[in-house]
Scaffold this active site. Structure first.
Site, PDB file in Angstrom:
ATOM      1  N   CYS A  74       0.835  -1.054   0.008  1.00  0.00           N
ATOM      2  CA  CYS A  74       0.050  -0.040  -0.049  1.00  0.00           C
ATOM      3  C   CYS A  74       0.783   1.308   0.072  1.00  0.00           C
ATOM      4  CB  CYS A  74      -1.077  -0.037   1.204  1.00  0.00           C
ATOM      5  SG  CYS A  74      -2.106  -1.505   1.418  1.00  0.00           S
TER       6      CYS A  74
ATOM      7  N   GLY B 142      -9.672   0.575  -2.082  1.00  0.00           N
ATOM      8  CA  GLY B 142      -8.254   0.610  -1.723  1.00  0.00           C
ATOM      9  C   GLY B 142      -7.623  -0.084  -1.080  1.00  0.00           C
ATOM     10  N   CYS B 143      -6.460   0.389  -0.567  1.00  0.00           N
ATOM     11  CA  CYS B 143      -5.629  -0.520   0.444  1.00  0.00           C
ATOM     12  C   CYS B 143      -6.481  -1.002   1.453  1.00  0.00           C
ATOM     13  CB  CYS B 143      -4.484   0.134   1.150  1.00  0.00           C
ATOM     14  SG  CYS B 143      -3.566  -0.669   2.191  1.00  0.00           S
ATOM     15  N   PHE B 144      -6.448  -2.237   1.778  1.00  0.00           N
ATOM     16  CA  PHE B 144      -7.359  -2.679   2.954  1.00  0.00           C
ATOM     17  C   PHE B 144      -6.748  -2.624   4.207  1.00  0.00           C
ATOM     18  CE2 PHE B 144      -5.395  -7.288   1.450  1.00  0.00           C
ATOM     19  CZ  PHE B 144      -4.067  -6.656   1.924  1.00  0.00           C
ATOM     20  N   TRP B 145      -5.781  -2.054   4.569  1.00  0.00           N
ATOM     21  CA  TRP B 145      -5.242  -1.473   5.808  1.00  0.00           C
ATOM     22  C   TRP B 145      -6.377  -0.499   6.444  1.00  0.00           C
ATOM     23  CZ3 TRP B 145       0.434  -0.425   4.865  1.00  0.00           C
ATOM     24  CH2 TRP B 145       1.069  -1.569   4.580  1.00  0.00           C
TER      25      TRP B 145
END
Length: 227
Positions: free
Chosen positions: A18, A52-55
């Site tokens: 990410c 987007g970024c799963f974080w």
């Protein structure tokens, strides 16, 4: 030694995940309450969101009251290529996504949608979010039943008429295919790595916006997933 090497590899991948150019973070948007209220029977429900970024997606929903589980993973594609180092090459059909389990008696699906569009993802960005570019970073809603699908369609139509964004909404409603949990080091990433540069720049502001904009839905403690 093998275990130690595996930990080092996981750490190096996590640090490279990410990541992208240093550009300005998106501002949260005060999306309106849904006019089409979700009518969900009693009992825990499942929902899948790609933003987007799963974080950050996992991080926000892990602070929402009524969410019982939040798992980072990949939606779509196939099992063989549902691995982080393959997905990020952009050659698969997966999207980084989060599967949440929630109690509709505490937070309804339409309220989860409002949170998603307000503080999680910019619905006008195609195949990217923030600094992350590629189809695997697309924003998408993945309904798990007919009621969720109807609510999602109505809410996106409502937002399209709201004038909140100068550009058209491109967030897609995708049919559910399969969800594959990501590697262990991606789970609860924000809670495990609160000082990570990406978290501080991109994802912590989203949680702060959740706290400010949705105080009745905000839970101070990060829900660590036990699944």
């Amino acid at each position: 030694m093998r275990q130690f090497a595996a930990l080092l590899l996981a750490g190096s991948l996590a640090l490279s995940a990410c990541a992208g150019p240093a550009i300005a973070a998106e501002e949260p948007v005060d999306a309106p309450a849904a006019t089409r209220i979700a009518k969900e029977p009693k009992g825990l429900k499942t929902a899948v969101f790609a933003g987007g970024c799963f974080w950050g997606v996992e991080g926000v929903f892990s602070h929402v009251k009524g969410v019982k589980s939040a798992v980072s993973g990949f939606h779509g594609g196939n099992a063989a290529s549902a691995k982080y180092d393959i997905v990020v090459t952009g050659v698969t059909d997966h999207a980084e996504a989060v599967r949440i389990t929630y109690d509709p008696a505490v937070v309804r699906y339409d309220e989860l949608l409002r949170i998603f569009f307000s503080v999680v993802a910019d619905p006008t960005l195609k195949n990217r979010q923030g600094p992350d570019v590629g189809a695997h970073y697309r924003s998408a809603i993945v309904p798990m039943n007919k009621e969720q699908a109807a609510v999602a369609r109505a809410y996106i139509a409502q937002l399209g008429k709201s004038g909140l964004w100068a550009k058209p909404i491109v967030t897609a409603i995708e049919p559910y295919k399969a969800f594959y949990p990501a590697e262990g080091y991606h789970q609860d990433f924000m809670a495990k790595n609160p000082r990570h540069g990406y978290i501080l720049r991109w994802d912590k502001p989203k949680v702060e916006a959740l706290k400010t904009m949705f105080p009745t839905h905000y839970r101070a403690a990060f829900l660590r997933d036990a699944g």
